[in-house]
Design a protein around this motif. Structure first.
Motif, PDB file in Angstrom:
ATOM      1  N   VAL A 229      56.302 -77.465  89.229  1.00 22.17           N
ATOM      2  CA  VAL A 229      57.745 -77.463  88.950  1.00 22.17           C
ATOM      3  C   VAL A 229      58.297 -76.047  89.032  1.00 22.17           C
ATOM      4  O   VAL A 229      59.300 -75.786  89.694  1.00 22.17           O
ATOM      5  N   SER A 230      57.614 -75.109  88.383  1.00 21.47           N
ATOM      6  CA  SER A 230      58.155 -73.738  88.361  1.00 21.47           C
ATOM      7  C   SER A 230      58.020 -73.066  89.719  1.00 21.47           C
ATOM      8  O   SER A 230      58.680 -72.057  89.979  1.00 21.47           O
ATOM      9  N   GLU A 231      57.199 -73.631  90.589  1.00 19.37           N
ATOM     10  CA  GLU A 231      57.092 -73.073  91.947  1.00 19.37           C
ATOM     11  C   GLU A 231      58.426 -73.188  92.685  1.00 19.37           C
ATOM     12  O   GLU A 231      58.714 -72.399  93.583  1.00 19.37           O
ATOM     13  N   ALA A 232      59.249 -74.167  92.283  1.00 19.62           N
ATOM     14  CA  ALA A 232      60.550 -74.333  92.931  1.00 19.62           C
ATOM     15  C   ALA A 232      61.402 -73.093  92.735  1.00 19.62           C
ATOM     16  O   ALA A 232      62.113 -72.661  93.630  1.00 19.62           O
ATOM     17  N   SER A 233      61.325 -72.553  91.554  1.00 17.06           N
ATOM     18  CA  SER A 233      62.023 -71.305  91.276  1.00 17.06           C
ATOM     19  C   SER A 233      61.574 -70.796  89.926  1.00 17.06           C
ATOM     20  O   SER A 233      61.645 -71.526  88.947  1.00 17.06           O
ATOM     21  N   ALA A 234      61.116 -69.573  89.892  1.00 12.81           N
ATOM     22  CA  ALA A 234      60.679 -68.989  88.615  1.00 12.81           C
ATOM     23  C   ALA A 234      61.850 -68.347  87.873  1.00 12.81           C
ATOM     24  O   ALA A 234      61.668 -67.542  86.988  1.00 12.81           O
ATOM     25  N   CYS A 235      63.063 -68.751  88.287  1.00 17.97           N
ATOM     26  CA  CYS A 235      64.263 -68.220  87.632  1.00 17.97           C
ATOM     27  C   CYS A 235      64.391 -68.789  86.216  1.00 17.97           C
ATOM     28  O   CYS A 235      64.247 -69.999  86.039  1.00 17.97           O
ATOM     29  N   PRO A 236      64.675 -67.949  85.236  1.00 15.76           N
ATOM     30  CA  PRO A 236      64.851 -68.456  83.876  1.00 15.76           C
ATOM     31  C   PRO A 236      65.928 -69.537  83.777  1.00 15.76           C
ATOM     32  O   PRO A 236      65.786 -70.483  83.003  1.00 15.76           O
ATOM     33  N   LEU A 237      66.977 -69.421  84.602  1.00 18.25           N
ATOM     34  CA  LEU A 237      68.065 -70.405  84.527  1.00 18.25           C
ATOM     35  C   LEU A 237      67.566 -71.783  84.939  1.00 18.25           C
ATOM     36  O   LEU A 237      67.828 -72.782  84.269  1.00 18.25           O
ATOM     37  N   MET A 238      66.820 -71.842  86.034  1.00 15.22           N
ATOM     38  CA  MET A 238      66.313 -73.130  86.482  1.00 15.22           C
ATOM     39  C   MET A 238      65.320 -73.705  85.486  1.00 15.22           C
ATOM     40  O   MET A 238      65.335 -74.894  85.182  1.00 15.22           O
ATOM     41  N   ILE A 239      64.470 -72.820  84.973  1.00 17.82           N
ATOM     42  CA  ILE A 239      63.459 -73.284  84.026  1.00 17.82           C
ATOM     43  C   ILE A 239      64.136 -73.811  82.768  1.00 17.82           C
ATOM     44  O   ILE A 239      63.717 -74.813  82.188  1.00 17.82           O
ATOM     45  N   GLY A 240      65.209 -73.169  82.356  1.00 18.97           N
ATOM     46  CA  GLY A 240      65.969 -73.659  81.213  1.00 18.97           C
ATOM     47  C   GLY A 240      66.577 -75.029  81.489  1.00 18.97           C
ATOM     48  O   GLY A 240      66.561 -75.916  80.630  1.00 18.97           O
ATOM     49  N   HIS A 241      67.110 -75.203  82.690  1.00 18.30           N
ATOM     50  CA  HIS A 241      67.678 -76.504  83.069  1.00 18.30           C
ATOM     51  C   HIS A 241      66.622 -77.597  82.989  1.00 18.30           C
ATOM     52  O   HIS A 241      66.859 -78.680  82.457  1.00 18.30           O
ATOM     53  N   VAL A 242      65.453 -77.323  83.560  1.00 22.90           N
ATOM     54  CA  VAL A 242      64.386 -78.333  83.586  1.00 22.90           C
ATOM     55  C   VAL A 242      63.954 -78.661  82.162  1.00 22.90           C
ATOM     56  O   VAL A 242      63.755 -79.826  81.808  1.00 22.90           O
ATOM     57  N   SER A 243      63.828 -77.611  81.351  1.00 21.68           N
ATOM     58  CA  SER A 243      63.433 -77.821  79.963  1.00 21.68           C
ATOM     59  C   SER A 243      64.434 -78.720  79.251  1.00 21.68           C
ATOM     60  O   SER A 243      64.067 -79.651  78.527  1.00 21.68           O
ATOM     61  N   HIS A 244      65.713 -78.453  79.491  1.00 19.41           N
ATOM     62  CA  HIS A 244      66.751 -79.250  78.843  1.00 19.41           C
ATOM     63  C   HIS A 244      66.724 -80.685  79.353  1.00 19.41           C
ATOM     64  O   HIS A 244      66.885 -81.634  78.579  1.00 19.41           O
ATOM     65  N   ALA A 245      66.512 -80.857  80.648  1.00 19.78           N
ATOM     66  CA  ALA A 245      66.455 -82.214  81.214  1.00 19.78           C
ATOM     67  C   ALA A 245      65.301 -82.993  80.584  1.00 19.78           C
ATOM     68  O   ALA A 245      65.438 -84.182  80.263  1.00 19.78           O
ATOM     69  N   MET A 246      64.169 -82.338  80.367  1.00 20.43           N
ATOM     70  CA  MET A 246      63.033 -83.017  79.734  1.00 20.43           C
ATOM     71  C   MET A 246      63.324 -83.322  78.282  1.00 20.43           C
ATOM     72  O   MET A 246      62.964 -84.386  77.767  1.00 20.43           O
ATOM     73  N   ASP A 247      64.003 -82.395  77.600  1.00 21.47           N
ATOM     74  CA  ASP A 247      64.385 -82.660  76.209  1.00 21.47           C
ATOM     75  C   ASP A 247      65.270 -83.899  76.125  1.00 21.47           C
ATOM     76  O   ASP A 247      65.113 -84.733  75.230  1.00 21.47           O
ATOM     77  N   ARG A 248      66.209 -84.020  77.068  1.00 18.97           N
ATOM     78  CA  ARG A 248      67.089 -85.187  77.058  1.00 18.97           C
ATOM     79  C   ARG A 248      66.294 -86.459  77.330  1.00 18.97           C
ATOM     80  O   ARG A 248      66.528 -87.498  76.728  1.00 18.97           O
ATOM     81  N   HIS A 249      65.341 -86.391  78.256  1.00 20.31           N
ATOM     82  CA  HIS A 249      64.551 -87.587  78.562  1.00 20.31           C
ATOM     83  C   HIS A 249      63.757 -88.022  77.328  1.00 20.31           C
ATOM     84  O   HIS A 249      63.716 -89.199  76.986  1.00 20.31           O
ATOM     85  N   PHE A 250      63.107 -87.056  76.678  1.00 21.94           N
ATOM     86  CA  PHE A 250      62.285 -87.393  75.512  1.00 21.94           C
ATOM     87  C   PHE A 250      63.106 -87.455  74.239  1.00 21.94           C
ATOM     88  O   PHE A 250      62.568 -87.729  73.158  1.00 21.94           O
ATOM     89  N   ARG A 251      64.379 -87.162  74.341  1.00 21.45           N
ATOM     90  CA  ARG A 251      65.309 -87.207  73.193  1.00 21.45           C
ATOM     91  C   ARG A 251      64.804 -86.356  72.037  1.00 21.45           C
ATOM     92  O   ARG A 251      64.850 -86.748  70.889  1.00 21.45           O
ATOM     93  N   ALA A 252      64.256 -85.210  72.364  1.00 18.74           N
ATOM     94  CA  ALA A 252      63.791 -84.296  71.312  1.00 18.74           C
ATOM     95  C   ALA A 252      63.679 -82.911  71.893  1.00 18.74           C
ATOM     96  O   ALA A 252      63.300 -82.755  73.053  1.00 18.74           O
ATOM     97  N   ARG A 253      63.975 -81.906  71.094  1.00 18.24           N
ATOM     98  CA  ARG A 253      63.750 -80.541  71.499  1.00 18.24           C
ATOM     99  C   ARG A 253      62.248 -80.325  71.567  1.00 18.24           C
ATOM    100  O   ARG A 253      61.510 -80.710  70.675  1.00 18.24           O
ATOM    101  N   GLY A 254      61.805 -79.716  72.639  1.00 19.83           N
ATOM    102  CA  GLY A 254      60.368 -79.570  72.843  1.00 19.83           C
ATOM    103  C   GLY A 254      59.817 -78.261  72.326  1.00 19.83           C
ATOM    104  O   GLY A 254      58.687 -78.182  71.895  1.00 19.83           O
ATOM    105  N   ASP A 255      60.609 -77.212  72.408  1.00 19.18           N
ATOM    106  CA  ASP A 255      60.047 -75.916  72.036  1.00 19.18           C
ATOM    107  C   ASP A 255      60.554 -75.476  70.690  1.00 19.18           C
ATOM    108  O   ASP A 255      61.376 -76.117  70.061  1.00 19.18           O
TER     109      ASP A 255
END
Lengths: 318, 207
Positions: A229-255
């Motif tokens: 996943v991070s190979e797509a872009s190691a940009c903090p902004l993208m990684i933050g987006h992905v993290s948030h998308a996963m949080d929404r899917h699991f309906r919980a803050r992960g970190d």
């Protein structure tokens, strides 16, 4: 006597140096164990950090043609294109599907073009949030036709997505049906960003950590998915987006800093630690490591924490 | 000689003693005045908890939108079907000096790459392009339509968007505002719908 004194002094100085790192077990001193093999690929992390926010081969589009995953030799007639564009603009699903059906009725469409338009019908229904209509259209498609891998991958993924919509956290469904379908789609379209993210989600939903031979083995597999996943872009902004998308899917803050309370939370924290290391957020990476090590009651959590620690240590030394 | 060395030793001892006291004082003083650092809640996502965050734009599916134009307290819902018909058949597209739509086909092999420029007077949306006109207020009726995401074109000189926000909250619409430059009455604005390969670049998606 002087000579004896000198020898004794030398021994007192040399012995600790010789046994540096040795640990006492009662009266016996044991040499240190070799460091555990890293479970996260340090070379991949280093490459991604060097790449930073630069462009990569990973494609973000939601259809095979937009991703450029195959070359379409056939030309589109202008009128067919206008019908498909009209379907893209319309804000009524029935109208959009009518436009696409009219386009499909155009003469001289090749087999591949026909299948492109059929895929567009499925996607249009999904974009309108009508999963049941999308499912019906998908069932009408002929899954035996010889078409480019990208079109196949899109259909498989959408089939999985519709199943996700109905899965209701049924782990068996994820294990037996959804995850294998996503894996097959990703095998056909390895450069699709959407599929890489969903491989990660599917692994967690299917609780695949239970099926590895050891925590380290499961962690290696999982860390490769995270790094895909991070190979797509190691940009903090993208990684933050992905993290948030996963949080929404699991309906919980992960970190966060508190030790994870469940297996799922621990593996998500592990993912956050890896992504934080890639985006060079040392504080979050350290917090993930510490919180996992503290969560000794969760199986594999200390191993995952140590994995992040070894990664950070190797990066400092390297 | 021994008296001198004794005297020197005493002075050295005194100096050492006072220096030690001074160091201790400085150390203690700074320790007492030091407040413990707050432990941040580590996250690879949002860092600023005090700032309202616009939700990230990346989703698996790019959900479809309805569009509307706000003119003070009147919300005009765009009839995208008319625009779509005008795309297919140019003779049915609006084409005056002030109000028009213009399609350009995109270059990549995907059939639906395009850009569509359309121009209109925000205070008087053409009837052909208007699905509904809603007077915002407590009695305003919700639209009967499938899509729950609404993008509203708003002039920069709009006095207040509160009635719009209340309407959206009441009807359960997910709202997005697109600010247009202020225009004088009778003047037009031009907007662009487009779908191209660049629409899926990392820079476009991850904002």
């Amino acid at each position: 006597m002087k000579r004896l004194g000198l020898i004794i002094c030398t021994l007192f100085i040399a012995f600790p140096a010789y046994t540096a790192g040795w640990e006492p077990a009662g009266l016996i001193w044991r040499p240190p164990l070799p460091p555990p093999a890293p479970i996260i690929s340090g070379s991949r992390v280093s490459d991604q950090i060097k790449q930073g926010c630069g462009k990569t081969n990973v494609q973000f589009a939601d259809t095979a043609l937009m991703r450029g995953s195959f070359v379409l030799p056939d030309q589109w007639q202008a009128q067919t294109r206008k019908l498909v564009i009209a379907a893209t603009v319309a804000d009524d699903l029935d109208l959009a599907l009518d436009f696409l059906n009219t386009a499909l009725a155009t003469e001289k469409l090749s087999v591949v073009q026909t299948n492109v338009l059929m895929n567009q019908k499925v996607l249009t229904a999904l974009l309108f949030g009508d999963f049941s209509r999308a499912s019906i259209i998908l069932e009408e498609l002929d899954f035996k036709t010889n078409i480019p891998n990208g079109l196949w991958a899109d259909r498989l993924f959408w089939r999985a997505l519709i199943a996700v919509n109905q899965a209701n956290k049924d782990t068996q469904k994820w294990q037996n049906s959804i995850q294998p379908t996503i894996e097959e789609a990703a095998r056909l379209e390895p450069d699709s960003f959407i599929l890489r993210v969903w491989r990660l989600i599917a692994w967690l939903e299917a609780k695949r950590w239970r099926q590895g031979n050891s925590c380290a083995a499961s962690a290696r597999v999982f860390s490769e998915l995270v790094l895909d996943v991070s190979e797509a872009s190691a940009c903090p902004l993208m990684i933050g987006h992905v993290s948030h998308a996963m949080d929404r899917h699991f309906r919980a803050r992960g970190d966060g800093s508190t030790p994870p309370a469940t297996d799922l939370a621990a593996w998500r924290r592990f993912a956050a630690g890896i992504l934080a290391t890639v985006s060079q957020d040392q504080a979050t990476s350290k917090a993930a490591e510490d919180s996992l090590i503290q969560a000794s009651r969760i199986s594999c959590a200390p191993t995952l924490g140590n994995g992040i620690g070894i990664l950070r240590l190797n990066r400092k030394g390297g | 000689m021994s008296d001198e060395s004794t005297q020197t030793s005493s002075i050295d001892l005194s100096i050492t003693f006072f220096c030690t006291i001074l160091i201790l004082f400085v150390f203690i003083e700074f320790n007492f005045s030091r407040t413990p650092d707050e432990v941040p809640d580590f996250s690879i996502g949002q860092k600023e908890t005090q700032v309202t965050v616009i939700p990230p734009t990346w989703t698996t599916l790019r959900s479809r939108n309805s569009f509307a134009v706000l003119d003070q307290d009147k919300l005009s819902i765009l009839e995208l079907g008319s625009l779509a018909v005008g795309i297919i058949d140019e003779t049915k597209a609006l084409s005056t000096k002030q109000e028009y739509q213009m399609l350009t086909l995109g270059k990549v092999p995907a059939p639906n790459t395009f850009s569509l420029t359309f121009s209109f007077d925000p205070t008087a949306l053409p009837l052909d392009w208007t699905r509904d006109r809603i007077l915002l207020g407590p009695d305003a009726e919700c639209m009967q339509q499938q899509l729950k995401r609404l993008t509203v074109f708003v002039s920069a000189n709009t006095a207040s968007v509160t009635p719009l926000l209340k309407y959206a909250a009441h009807c359960g619409y997910q709202l997005r505002l697109e600010v247009m430059r202020s225009v004088e009455k009778g003047a037009t604005v031009t907007r662009l719908f487009a779908l191209r390969k660049k629409s899926f670049s990392a820079r476009t998606i991850f904002k």
